[in-house]
Design an enzyme around this catalytic site. Sequence first.
Site: not given
Ligand code: 3PG
Length: 516
Positions: A41, A198, A351, A374
Amino acid sequence: MTVIRFSDLCAQGAVAGQRVFIRADLNVPQDDHGAITEDTRIRASVACIQMALDAGAAVMVTSHLGRPTEGAFKLADSLVPVARRLSELLKRPVPLLGNWLGGVPVAPGQVVLLENCRINVGEKKNNEALARQMAELCDIFVHDAFGTAHRAEASTYGIAEYAKVACAGPLLAAEMDAISKALASPKRPLVAIVAGSKVSTKLTILKSLSANVDQLIVGGGIANTFMLASGLKIGKSLAEPDLLAEAKAVMEAMKARGAAVPIPVDVVTAKTFAADAPATTKAATEVADDDLILDIGPKTAAALAQQLKAAGTIVWNGPVGVFEFAAFENGTRVLAQAIAQSSAFSIAGGGDTLAAIAKYGIERDMGYISTGGGAFLEVLEGKTLPAFEVLMRRGQMQAKPVVVAPSLDIARGVSMMGSEASLAKILKTVASSMTGSVPQMSAALAAGDVAKANALLHAIKGYVPIFAVDALVDQVTHVEKISKTESLAVVTPLFADLLPQLDGLLQEIGVFLAQN
Ligand code: 3PG
Ligand code: MG
């Protein structure tokens, strides 16, 4: 899509000398000592920062790191390691500034990193006062944090509402372009791999993909739930039996379209979840009551690999087995290699998926690797991310179609000048000077010369109140005032609205003069 792109502003010369606030996603994984374990990132955020520096901006960058408690700064939340890495990548000092809401000392050509923005009270809830305070710090807000684009927080959303100019950074734009390339008009067959523990967390994405993809490959706990739904036994494997109906609905929706959710024909099992647990490969129909399914079997992997090699587009989220354990990595490795060998446009995110891509060294063979977790999933679900919604709204405002309104007020002109003849006389002079100055204003802006555009407008400002309608007089006064102090980025859209009105006025004057 009417999102303003930062790269366009840079190309127009609208960024030089401006204060640019970049919201990046520098939320990287760290070990127990705070050392960065994976820096994708940060590397992905360099392009935008470098672009701003090259364009001559004074650059502020911020990000969240982790999920700290607002108002309670702890050393573990600090961007110190990020600043160090960023400095290495940019090959220049990157000072880290704490308590930055009151003001940021940074000169054109310099960059500062602003400490973890999630320390600020009100960040998560998108507090308006906080967002306005951040917007005040800059002339141009650049959203380049794709990984956080699904969050509507003060530094990702509110600031975009209140900043003078709000635009998309190159990473955010590239991510959206790549995902729409994969999903909007994909080369078929379109194959999606959705795996993970899940079904519940990925139900929406499974449903929305089931309406679009040709093959929906499921893996991990999700696959177990689908196996159960197809009448297979899964022993004590991870699954969500209460979601069987949902899994069946996805399979039926796919079948109705002539598409499919391939169910494993063989699996790799163990009796315990451990790296050294003995692995047994067996038919999917032979799973014992005390078995844990930890990977797809070789026949299944080979069949899926064939589908991936024949695909036109591949979307990948989630490893299909416990690939961290050597005995259960075969399925994920075979699929990864098939994706690498496939001529399909492939896009991956999340990830675990990125870790698998790194483990099998196929980074260069992927069409696009998303920095989003997400956020990537929410785009696949078909949602409009909050970041994009607000940037589109701001973009639309600045690019709204100009409606040219009637501008000449003949009654006013006659009463000011005493007669139609004297009005005609002054309009003749005005028309000849404005005919030159309107295109000159355009040219001055194109050359980045706000002062010249302002001077030209200033010259007109004196006489429009004699014969123009109130709305146009107000508009001229407003734009003239703003362009005295504001930047090119702020001023350009105002002139874009005004100049067609002035052209319209000239035409009306022409008609009047032809009759008088
Ligand atoms: C992530 O790691 O998916 C983003 O940086 C968002 O982080 P968060 O889920 O803590 O908002
Ligand atoms: Mg952390």
